[in-house]
Scaffold this active site. Structure first.
Site, PDB file in Angstrom:
ATOM      1  N   HIS A   1       1.710  77.967  14.528  1.00  0.00           N
ATOM      2  CA  HIS A   1       2.505  76.745  14.357  1.00  0.00           C
ATOM      3  C   HIS A   1       2.708  76.053  15.699  1.00  0.00           C
ATOM      4  O   HIS A   1       2.497  74.849  15.840  1.00  0.00           O
ATOM      5  CB  HIS A   1       3.905  77.093  13.825  1.00  0.00           C
ATOM      6  CG  HIS A   1       3.979  77.374  12.354  1.00  0.00           C
ATOM      7  ND1 HIS A   1       3.491  76.535  11.402  1.00  0.00           N
ATOM      8  CD2 HIS A   1       4.534  78.417  11.681  1.00  0.00           C
ATOM      9  CE1 HIS A   1       3.731  77.035  10.195  1.00  0.00           C
ATOM     10  NE2 HIS A   1       4.366  78.194  10.338  1.00  0.00           N
TER      11      HIS A   1
ATOM     12  N   HIS B   1       1.442  84.192  13.450  1.00  0.00           N
ATOM     13  CA  HIS B   1       1.783  83.064  12.585  1.00  0.00           C
ATOM     14  C   HIS B   1       2.573  81.997  13.358  1.00  0.00           C
ATOM     15  O   HIS B   1       2.213  80.815  13.344  1.00  0.00           O
ATOM     16  CB  HIS B   1       2.603  83.606  11.400  1.00  0.00           C
ATOM     17  CG  HIS B   1       3.019  82.574  10.405  1.00  0.00           C
ATOM     18  ND1 HIS B   1       2.396  82.421   9.192  1.00  0.00           N
ATOM     19  CD2 HIS B   1       4.001  81.641  10.443  1.00  0.00           C
ATOM     20  CE1 HIS B   1       2.975  81.443   8.523  1.00  0.00           C
ATOM     21  NE2 HIS B   1       3.962  80.951   9.261  1.00  0.00           N
ATOM     22  N   GLU B   2       3.608  82.424  14.048  1.00  0.00           N
ATOM     23  CA  GLU B   2       4.439  81.451  14.769  1.00  0.00           C
ATOM     24  C   GLU B   2       3.671  80.838  15.937  1.00  0.00           C
ATOM     25  O   GLU B   2       3.816  79.642  16.223  1.00  0.00           O
ATOM     26  CB  GLU B   2       5.733  82.094  15.274  1.00  0.00           C
ATOM     27  CG  GLU B   2       6.664  82.593  14.172  1.00  0.00           C
ATOM     28  CD  GLU B   2       7.019  81.528  13.131  1.00  0.00           C
ATOM     29  OE1 GLU B   2       7.100  80.343  13.488  1.00  0.00           O
ATOM     30  OE2 GLU B   2       7.192  81.896  11.954  1.00  0.00           O
TER      31      GLU B   2
ATOM     32  N   PRO C   1      30.765  65.093   3.202  1.00  0.00           N
ATOM     33  CA  PRO C   1      31.936  65.826   3.665  1.00  0.00           C
ATOM     34  C   PRO C   1      31.884  66.072   5.172  1.00  0.00           C
ATOM     35  O   PRO C   1      30.805  66.247   5.738  1.00  0.00           O
ATOM     36  CB  PRO C   1      31.855  67.161   2.929  1.00  0.00           C
ATOM     37  CG  PRO C   1      30.875  66.979   1.841  1.00  0.00           C
ATOM     38  CD  PRO C   1      29.994  65.832   2.213  1.00  0.00           C
TER      39      PRO C   1
ATOM     40  N   GLY D   1      34.495  62.717   8.900  1.00  0.00           N
ATOM     41  CA  GLY D   1      35.633  62.085   9.559  1.00  0.00           C
ATOM     42  C   GLY D   1      36.295  60.982   8.763  1.00  0.00           C
ATOM     43  O   GLY D   1      36.975  60.139   9.339  1.00  0.00           O
TER      44      GLY D   1
ATOM     45  N   THR E   1      38.763  61.305   6.501  1.00  0.00           N
ATOM     46  CA  THR E   1      40.205  61.525   6.569  1.00  0.00           C
ATOM     47  C   THR E   1      40.720  61.167   7.955  1.00  0.00           C
ATOM     48  O   THR E   1      41.740  60.496   8.105  1.00  0.00           O
ATOM     49  CB  THR E   1      40.525  62.993   6.256  1.00  0.00           C
ATOM     50  OG1 THR E   1      39.881  63.350   5.037  1.00  0.00           O
ATOM     51  CG2 THR E   1      42.008  63.213   6.122  1.00  0.00           C
TER      52      THR E   1
ATOM     53  N   ASP F   1       5.694  77.345   3.987  1.00  0.00           N
ATOM     54  CA  ASP F   1       4.921  76.323   4.694  1.00  0.00           C
ATOM     55  C   ASP F   1       4.099  75.516   3.707  1.00  0.00           C
ATOM     56  O   ASP F   1       4.044  74.290   3.774  1.00  0.00           O
ATOM     57  CB  ASP F   1       3.963  76.974   5.698  1.00  0.00           C
ATOM     58  CG  ASP F   1       4.709  77.699   6.805  1.00  0.00           C
ATOM     59  OD1 ASP F   1       5.862  77.340   7.065  1.00  0.00           O
ATOM     60  OD2 ASP F   1       4.119  78.620   7.407  1.00  0.00           O
TER      61      ASP F   1
HETATM   62  P1  ADP Z   1      35.997  64.176   5.809  1.00  0.00           P
HETATM   63  O1  ADP Z   1      37.359  63.688   5.414  1.00  0.00           O
HETATM   64  O2  ADP Z   1      34.984  63.077   5.907  1.00  0.00           O
HETATM   65  O3  ADP Z   1      35.501  65.313   5.005  1.00  0.00           O
HETATM   66  P2  ADP Z   1      37.415  64.983   8.123  1.00  0.00           P
HETATM   67  O4  ADP Z   1      38.050  63.724   8.521  1.00  0.00           O
HETATM   68  O5  ADP Z   1      38.273  65.947   7.382  1.00  0.00           O
HETATM   69  O6  ADP Z   1      36.106  64.717   7.291  1.00  0.00           O
HETATM   70  O7  ADP Z   1      36.789  65.659   9.410  1.00  0.00           O
HETATM   71  C1  ADP Z   1      36.905  67.026   9.677  1.00  0.00           C
HETATM   72  C2  ADP Z   1      36.989  67.285  11.139  1.00  0.00           C
HETATM   73  O8  ADP Z   1      35.760  66.999  11.782  1.00  0.00           O
HETATM   74  C3  ADP Z   1      37.994  66.436  11.859  1.00  0.00           C
HETATM   75  O9  ADP Z   1      39.260  66.984  11.799  1.00  0.00           O
HETATM   76  C4  ADP Z   1      37.449  66.388  13.268  1.00  0.00           C
HETATM   77  O10 ADP Z   1      37.835  67.533  13.989  1.00  0.00           O
HETATM   78  C5  ADP Z   1      35.970  66.468  13.071  1.00  0.00           C
HETATM   79  N1  ADP Z   1      35.357  65.142  13.140  1.00  0.00           N
HETATM   80  C6  ADP Z   1      34.658  64.530  12.148  1.00  0.00           C
HETATM   81  N2  ADP Z   1      34.206  63.349  12.560  1.00  0.00           N
HETATM   82  C7  ADP Z   1      34.641  63.166  13.825  1.00  0.00           C
HETATM   83  C8  ADP Z   1      34.512  62.105  14.777  1.00  0.00           C
HETATM   84  N3  ADP Z   1      33.826  60.996  14.512  1.00  0.00           N
HETATM   85  N4  ADP Z   1      35.103  62.280  15.990  1.00  0.00           N
HETATM   86  C9  ADP Z   1      35.791  63.403  16.254  1.00  0.00           C
HETATM   87  N5  ADP Z   1      35.952  64.413  15.410  1.00  0.00           N
HETATM   88  C10 ADP Z   1      35.378  64.320  14.195  1.00  0.00           C
HETATM   89 ZN    ZN Z   2       5.203  79.376   8.908  1.00  0.00          ZN
HETATM   90 MG    MG Z   3      38.514  64.765   4.100  1.00  0.00          MG
END
Ligand code: ADP
Ligand code: ZN
Ligand code: MG
Length: 618
Positions: A444, A440-441, A221, A224, A226, A516
């Site tokens: 590391h 601890h940190e 997800p 990009g 869409t 860890d």
């Molecule tokens: P998907 O459909 O894969 O879930 P979307 O296309 O909805 O993702 O992307 C969500 C938003 O993330 C887009 O509207 C854009 O603002 C940003 N984004 C994702 N990939 C890119 C890209 N390669 N270049 C520029 N913006 C991107």
């Molecule tokens: Zn640690």
């Molecule tokens: Mg999408």
């Protein structure tokens, strides 16, 4: 994965009902007087107000949620069309509605939390009022049938009433172009063929060539998909008809298939055009073989396959679909002539992240100290959507701090916020706890800085963030795809470093190292089982687990009991060696460890150069 598709809200605890209404019963041989009486009753019912529709209060969806939250709702009945009727705890009946397509998970949660009695309605209106309102019609229809008139056509007409189809798809002409999609040059090249086809379908027709029919974009997800699909439409300047897979999955058998028909009809009318089906996994899952067969989805999918096979290849309609779960798709979808082209849209690599950051920072005032390359390096695993969000959050931080340019620290804040959840800025630890976290940190950080193959230290903090009390962060110099044995062994030692420091300084370890240890054990196990990095076991590799969808069933081990014993021993050995090395390093550099601890207690957050500084000075 962030979300699961599918109709959780509607499927929960309901059985799939049949068509909206059963056809009216064939008329029994009633006597004339019985029918006449029936007609009289029917006439009466037309004029007597319907009791169920008497005075229910009408609530908006948000009022409904508020009332549920306040515990004022006793029961609700949900209709597939989004209608809700129910009873308040004070006995008043009410009606409302909820957004079917949105599948608000909060709503289900609310219902659960407040013990609301949930039932479903077989159709839009309450059964009772439905029966009442249809009774007169049924009686009259029965009369017609009885008197031998043919009323079947009228019934057919009546049956159509219950099936209103809402507006299903969006139609637009996007102005998005490939320039709006940063990075992903390979993917763009692959889909540019589609653009060419959509621009000149006639050329393909004349040459007798079959253009691309379906493109499946596969990726997590927010990467990009869409955006890219819209860019294809924008580049070709054709209509973009988009729909979400889950909106086809209706409870009424046949509706989804009808919608698919409508969708493709529309696309053909607008051709050349693009049909974009987001989350195609919601409707395109493997047919059959499931615990609960879903006839509706199968019908919808079959219809879609038929449409894709049916349309004229030169017609100029291209279907683009997106999914992040290609493995659940029905293989029939991937056959030639359907979605035979797959374009992978993975999470962006470092250079792509930088390009996306640049794209989203355009027009925003960045301070001269901001290096988006550094930001890109510090955000592995971020999707394009995450990066867009990051830039926006950074701008918000700048505004809040009263600055009119965005500084590097705004990006750092925004990233931490996205990565680790909100930080309250206060270190609410007891002083001795704070010291333990610092030791601890520092452990590391010091082991990381002193190990030859380890990634350099980027940042060390003893401010609680998310679940962790403190964080030591290493920044890969380059994005790695291959890990050498030396790198992995160093990384085991670094993970052991926190616990080792506690032992060196306090003489005992605390519970703070559980994560860890778990991480180190997992890594060591993979080194032995999968990467062949154990001399005792030799160059064998067993892939880890089976496909995850098999879940708990996958308990079959591909090796013998004796092999398991060797694996356990070897994992133990690797971890012991890493621990010993960490303890030895820290004992050797005890003065540096103490100095670094002091610096951390003093400043709470330091970076890699501070660590190097401490090493140089002691
Ligand atoms: P998907 O459909 O894969 O879930 P979307 O296309 O909805 O993702 O992307 C969500 C938003 O993330 C887009 O509207 C854009 O603002 C940003 N984004 C994702 N990939 C890119 C890209 N390669 N270049 C520029 N913006 C991107
Ligand atoms: Zn640690
Ligand atoms: Mg999408």
């Amino acid at each position: 994965m962030k979300r699961e598709t599918g109709g959780q809200l509607l499927d929960r605890g309901t059985t799939r009902p049949g068509p909206p209404q059963a056809p009216p019963p064939r008329p029994p041989r009633w006597r004339v007087w019985l029918l006449l009486a029936g007609v009289l009753v029917a006439m009466a019912l037309f004029f007597v107000p319907n009791p169920a529709a008497h005075h229910p209060e009408s609530l908006t969806y948000s009022q409904l949620k508020t009332d549920i939250g306040a515990g004022q709702v006793a029961s609700v009945a949900l209709g597939q069309d989004g209608s809700v009727s129910g009873k308040l705890t004070n006995g008043t009946t009410f009606t409302s509605s909820y957004p079917v397509g949105l599948q608000d998970p909060q709503f289900t949660q609310l219902l659960d939390q407040h013990d609301v009695q949930v039932s479903t309605k077989p159709s839009g209106t309450p059964v009772w009022s439905l029966v009442l309102s249809f009774l007169p019609l049924l009686l009259i229809v029965a009369l017609f049938l009885w008197t031998g008139r043919t009323a079947r056509r009228q019934i057919g007409g009546l049956m159509g009433i219950g099936r209103s189809r809402g507006r299903l798809f969006d139609r637009e002409r996007p102005s998005t172009t490939f320039a709006d999609v940063a990075g992903y040059e390979g993917a763009k090249r692959e889909v540019s063929e589609v653009v060419d086809f959509l621009k000149h379908p006639d050329r393909y027709r004349r040459a007798g060539a079959v253009g691309p029919k379906g493109v499946l974009m596969v990726g997590p997800p927010g990467t990009g998909k869409t955006l890219l699909a819209r860019a294809v439409a924008g580049e070709a300047s054709v209509p973009f008809i988009s729909v979400t897979g889950s909106s086809f999955v209706e409870m009424f058998v046949g509706v989804g298939a009808a919608r698919v028909r409508d969708l493709f009809e529309e696309a053909r009318r607008q051709a050349p055009s693009i049909v974009f089906i987001d989350e195609i996994d919601a409707l395109g899952q493997r047919r059959g073989g499931q615990l609960f067969a879903n006839d509706e989805r199968d019908q919808t999918l079959n219809q879609m396959l038929a449409e894709m096979d049916g349309f004229d290849p030169a017609g100029g309609v291209v279907v683009i679909a997106a999914t992040n779960r290609p493995e659940v798709l029905d293989p029939a979808l991937l056959r030639p002539g359907r979605f035979d082209r797959q374009v992978a849209i993975p999470l962006p690599a470092q250079r792509e992240r930088e390009a996306i950051l640049v794209a989203h920072s355009r027009g925003k005032p960045l301070a001269s100290g901001v290096d988006l390359n550094v930001v890109a390096r510090g955000t592995p695993g971020f999707s394009g959507a995450d990066l867009a969000n990051l830039v926006n959050e950074a701008a918000i931080f700048a505004v809040r701090a009263g600055r009119d340019v965005i500084e590097a620290l705004d990006f750092a804040e925004a990233r931490d916020r996205i990565l680790l959840g909100r930080r309250d800025g206060t270190n609410a630890l007891l002083p001795e706890e704070k010291r333990a976290v610092a030791v601890h940190e520092a452990g590391h950080a010091l082991v990381a800085a002193l190990s030859p193959h380890a990634d350099p230290v980027a940042k060390v903090t003893i401010l609680p963030a998310g679940q962790a009390l403190g964080v030591t962060e290493q920044l890969p110099v380059d994005e790695r795809h291959l890990y050498s044995e030396g790198y992995l062994k160093d990384s085991l030692a670094v993970r052991m470093g926190g616990r080792a420091a506690e032992r060196v300084v306090f003489g005992q370890v605390s519970s703070g190292a559980a994560n860890d240890l778990a991480g180190a054990t997992e890594l060591a196990t993979r080194m032995v089982r999968e990467f062949g990095m154990s001399a005792a076991l030799g160059p064998v590799g067993f892939t880890s687990g089976g496909p995850s969808y098999l879940g708990g069933l996958d308990t079959v081990r591909p090796y013998a009991e004796a092999t398991q014993r060797v694996i356990d021993e070897e994992v133990g050995r690797l971890l012991r060696e890493a621990d010993e090395r960490a303890v030895a390093t820290l004992t050797d550099r005890r003065a540096t460890l103490d100095r670094l601890t002091r610096v951390l207690l003093d400043r709470e957050t330091i970076d890699g150069t501070d660590v190097d500084e401490a090493i140089r000075q002691t």
